[in-house]
Scaffold this active site. Structure first.
Site, PDB file in Angstrom:
ATOM      1  N   ASP A   1       5.443  -2.585  -2.886  1.00  0.00           N
ATOM      2  CA  ASP A   1       5.101  -2.697  -1.460  1.00  0.00           C
ATOM      3  C   ASP A   1       4.583  -4.104  -1.142  1.00  0.00           C
ATOM      4  O   ASP A   1       3.642  -4.578  -1.765  1.00  0.00           O
ATOM      5  CB  ASP A   1       4.029  -1.629  -1.161  1.00  0.00           C
ATOM      6  CG  ASP A   1       3.453  -1.706   0.244  1.00  0.00           C
ATOM      7  OD1 ASP A   1       3.998  -2.440   1.079  1.00  0.00           O
ATOM      8  OD2 ASP A   1       2.453  -1.001   0.493  1.00  0.00           O
TER       9      ASP A   1
ATOM     10  N   HIS B   1      -2.389  -0.709   3.198  1.00  0.00           N
ATOM     11  CA  HIS B   1      -1.568  -1.451   2.237  1.00  0.00           C
ATOM     12  C   HIS B   1      -2.410  -2.428   1.411  1.00  0.00           C
ATOM     13  O   HIS B   1      -3.445  -2.914   1.860  1.00  0.00           O
ATOM     14  CB  HIS B   1      -0.472  -2.222   2.984  1.00  0.00           C
ATOM     15  CG  HIS B   1       0.503  -1.322   3.671  1.00  0.00           C
ATOM     16  ND1 HIS B   1       1.611  -0.805   3.046  1.00  0.00           N
ATOM     17  CD2 HIS B   1       0.518  -0.827   4.928  1.00  0.00           C
ATOM     18  CE1 HIS B   1       2.277  -0.044   3.893  1.00  0.00           C
ATOM     19  NE2 HIS B   1       1.633  -0.040   5.046  1.00  0.00           N
TER      20      HIS B   1
END
Ligand SMILES: [Zn+2]
Ligand SMILES: [Zn+2]
Length: 533
Positions: A174, A347
Site C-alpha cells: 500500500d 494508511h
C-alpha cells in the site's frame, strides 16, 4: 483489482470501484475492466478480499456475473459488508462468500494462501500471503500499524516477522500515504479531540464520517456515553452498516443510547448526537442535505456543533468546502481536519512503510494502491532500504509483471480501460458517449431542422433552430437569423447531390460550425435534421 497467476491457477485480490471525476458526466461508478479474464474464467480459484472498503469490494456485484461467480473469501465483517451489497443486487443466492480468519491456511490449486491481521480504518482488515512453488508473494492490503487500535486488536507483527524469516519473493505494498513522514497517529488521539469538543458543546453534535469507518462510529458512541448523550443514525448506508456491525458484534452500543432520528427533537439539544453520512459532500447525503436546509428531519439551529471526521477523497475537496461553508452560514460551529484533530488516516506513513519492508525483507518489491507519483515515491523508499533498483517494478493498470526466482520484469500490457456504470447500464457508456457529454456540458447543442423537396433538393420549409446550453435564444435572435441564412446559402448550387442527405447534413454542420465559431468562439454540438417531402 489484482490478478495473480501461477501455471493454470488464478487468484484475484480485491475488486473495488473508483468514483467518477468531474469529466465523467453522469457516470455513477467506475469498475475494473475484466476483459483479460474472459477466456480464463475456468482457471479462477478464488477472489480474496482484504477489507470492506468500497475501493476493494465495490465492484463485486458487477464483476461476479461476468466471471461466472467464482468463490469469494473474506473475514467476518468484510463478508457482512459484501453480503449487504449482494443482497441489494439480488445476487445473494448465486454468490458464495466464504469466511476466513487470520491464521487460516487454504489451498487454491498450486497456491497456498494465508492471512495476517493489519490495522486500518475498518476492523477485520488483512494482508494476504500466497505460497507458490517458486516463492512467496505478499499483498499487504491497506494497512497501518496502530498499537492502540479502537477494536483492541493490533497488527500481527509476529506472523509478519515469521513470513519475512521464511523468505519473501515479492511484496506488493500500500503506497497511499508515502508522502507523509513519521508514523500515522493512533486512532486513540481522536478520543482527546472528541472529549474537548463534547465538553464544550452546549447544543446538539452532528458528526459525519464514512459509513464504513466503524471504529470511528464506536469512538463517537463511547464519547456520547461518557457525556450522557443519545445517538441517532442518519443516512441509509450508515444505518445499514451499523445494524450489520452490531449483529456481528463489531460495535458495542449500550442499551438506550440509540434513538430514532425522528425522535431527536424530543430530547434536550445538549443530550443529542447525530451520526450521519456526507463527509465527502456527496450531493444526496445526509450532511449535504442538512447544510442545504433540505433534510427531511434536521435543520441547523443555534448552538449546533458539526464534526467532519474524514479527509476529503481527492476530487471531493470542492464539495466538502461548499458543505462546510453552508454549515457555518447557518450558524453551526464546524470542526474539520485542517483545524482540529478529528480524523487520522488509515494508511501507513513512511516509518510504517519502512517497518513493513523491514519485517518482510522481500527480494522483489512492487508498490501498489496509490497514484503514480506515490508508487514512484514508495519504490524510492524501498530502494533506500537496500532493495536493488532492478528488483523494483512500478506498474500501471493493465501491466503484466512476470516474476521468476531471479528476476522481475514488465512482460506485457493487457487491454484495460475503465468500465463506467451509469444507472442500470454497465459498460455501455464508452469514450464516445462520454465525449458527447463533455461537448454538451462545455458548449451546448444546436439543432437545425429543415424540410427539403425530394425532386429539386431545395429547402421548402425552415430551417428552424433549437438550442440548449449554447446561447440564450431570446437574446440571440440576430445570431440565429444569420445562422439560418448560412444554412440556406449552403444549398445554393447543390442540385446534383439532392438525394445524398448525409452529404447535405455534413455541409450544414460544417458551414454552421465555422460560422458559429467565428461569431462566438464556441463549438456547440450541431445536429442537422433533414426531412424530405
Ligand atoms: Zn481501505
Ligand atoms: Zn484502499
Amino acid at each position: 483489482m489484482m490478478v495473480v497467476e501461477y501455471g493454470d491457477d488464478i487468484i484475484i485480490i480485491d475488486a473495488g470501484v473508483m468514483f467518477p471525476d468531474d469529466e465523467m458526466f453522469g457516470v455513477d461508478l467506475v469498475i475494473p475492466d475484466t476483459t483479460y479474464l474472459n477466456d480464463k474464467k475456468h482457471r479462477i480459484r478464488a477472489i480474496l478480499i482484504t477489507h470492506g472498503h468500497e475501493d476493494h469490494v465495490g465492484s463485486i456485484p458487477y464483476i461476479l456475473p461476468m466471471l461466472g461467480f467464482p468463490p469469494l473469501y473474506a473475514t467476518r465483517l468484510t463478508q457482512g459488508l459484501i453480503n449487504v451489497k449482494l443482497k441489494e443486487h439480488k445476487l445473494l443466492d448465486k454468490a458464495t462468500v466464504n469466511l476466513i480468519t487470520p491464521g487460516d491456511k487454504l489451498d487454491f490449486g498450486q497456491f497456498k494462501a494465508e492471512f495476517f491481521r493489519v490495522n486500518h480504518s475498518i476492523p477485520d482488515a488483512i494482508g494476504i500471503v500466497l505460497h507458490t512453488p517458486i516463492g512467496v508473494v505478499v499483498h499487504t492490503g491497506d494497512y497501518k500499524f496502530d498499537f492502540t487500535p479502537v477494536d483492541g486488536i493490533p497488527a500481527d507483527l509476529g506472523t509478519l516477522g515469521r513470513i519475512g524469516n521464511e523468505g519473501v519473493l515479492v511484496m506488493m505494498g500500500d503506497s497511499t500515504r508515502v508522502e507523509s513522514p513519521g508514523f500515522t497517529p493512533s486512532e486513540r488521539v481522536i478520543n482527546d479531540s472528541f472529549d474537548k469538543i463534547f465538553a464544550n458543546a452546549s447544543g446538539r453534535i452532528l458528526l459525519a464520517t464514512f459509513a464504513s469507518l466503524l471504529s470511528r462510529v464506536q469512538q463517537v458512541i463511547d464519547t456520547a456515553v461518557r457525556y450522557d448523550r443519545h445517538v441517532a443514525l442518519v443516512g441509509r448506508s450508515m444505518v445499514n452498516n451499523v445494524q450489520m456491525a452490531v449483529e456481528l458484534g463489531y460495535l458495542n452500543i449500550p442499551k438506550n443510547v440509540l434513538i430514532r432520528a425522528e425522535d431527536i427533537n424530543k430530547f434536550p439539544a445538549g443530550q443529542v448526537v447525530v451520526v450521519c453520512t456526507g463527509s465527502q459532500g456527496e450531493p444526496t447525503s445526509a450532511l449535504t442535505r442538512i447544510a442545504n436546509q433540505d433534510h427531511r428531519l434536521i435543520r441547523i439551529q443555534p448552538g449546533d456543533t458539526v464534526i467532519l471526521s474524514a479527509t476529503p477523497v481527492p476530487g471531493n475537496e470542492k464539495m466538502v468546502n461548499r458543505t462546510i461553508n453552508n454549515l457555518f452560514r447557518q450558524g453551526a460551529e464546524v470542526f474539520y481536519q485542517s483545524i482540529s484533530n478529528v480524523h487520522v488516516s488509515g494508511h501507513a506513513a513512511q516509518e510504517e512503510l519502512k517497518l513493513m519492508l523491514s519485517l518482510l525483507r522481500p527480494k522483489f518489491f512492487m508498490p501498489v494502491h496509490g497514484e503514480y507519483r506515490q508508487l514512484v515515491l514508495h519504490a524510492k523508499l524501498g530502494h533506500s532500504l537496500g532493495i536493488a533498483a532492478d528488483h523494483i517494478v512500478v506498474a500501471e493498470d493493465g501491466d503484466i509483471i512476470q516474476v521468476s526466482p531471479d528476476a522481475i520484469k514488465l512482460l506485457d500490457h493487457a487491454a484495460c480501460g475503465n468500465v463506467f456504470v451509469d444507472g442500470l447500464g454497465v459498460g455501455d457508456v464508452g469514450q464516445i458517449v462520454l465525449r458527447d457529454r463533455q461537448v454538451l456540458a462545455q458548449d451546448g447543442i444546436l439543432m437545425a431542422v429543415l424540410t427539403v423537396d425530394k425532386e429539386t433538393g431545395q429547402p421548402v420549409a425552415g430551417p428552424d433552430i433549437i438550442s440548449r446550453g449554447f446561447v440564450y435564444m431570446r437574446d440571440s435572435e440576430e445570431l440565429l437569423e444569420a445562422a439560418r441564412e448560412h444554412i440556406l446559402a449552403s444549398f445554393v448550387g447543390l442540385n446534383g447531390h439532392a438525394s445524398d442527405w448525409s452529404f447535405v447534413k455534413d455541409k450544414i454542420k460544417h458551414t454552421l460550425s465555422e460560422f458559429l465559431y467565428e461569431k462566438t468562439h464556441r463549438r456547440p454540438m450541431i445536429l442537422p435534421v433533414v426531412m424530405e417531402v
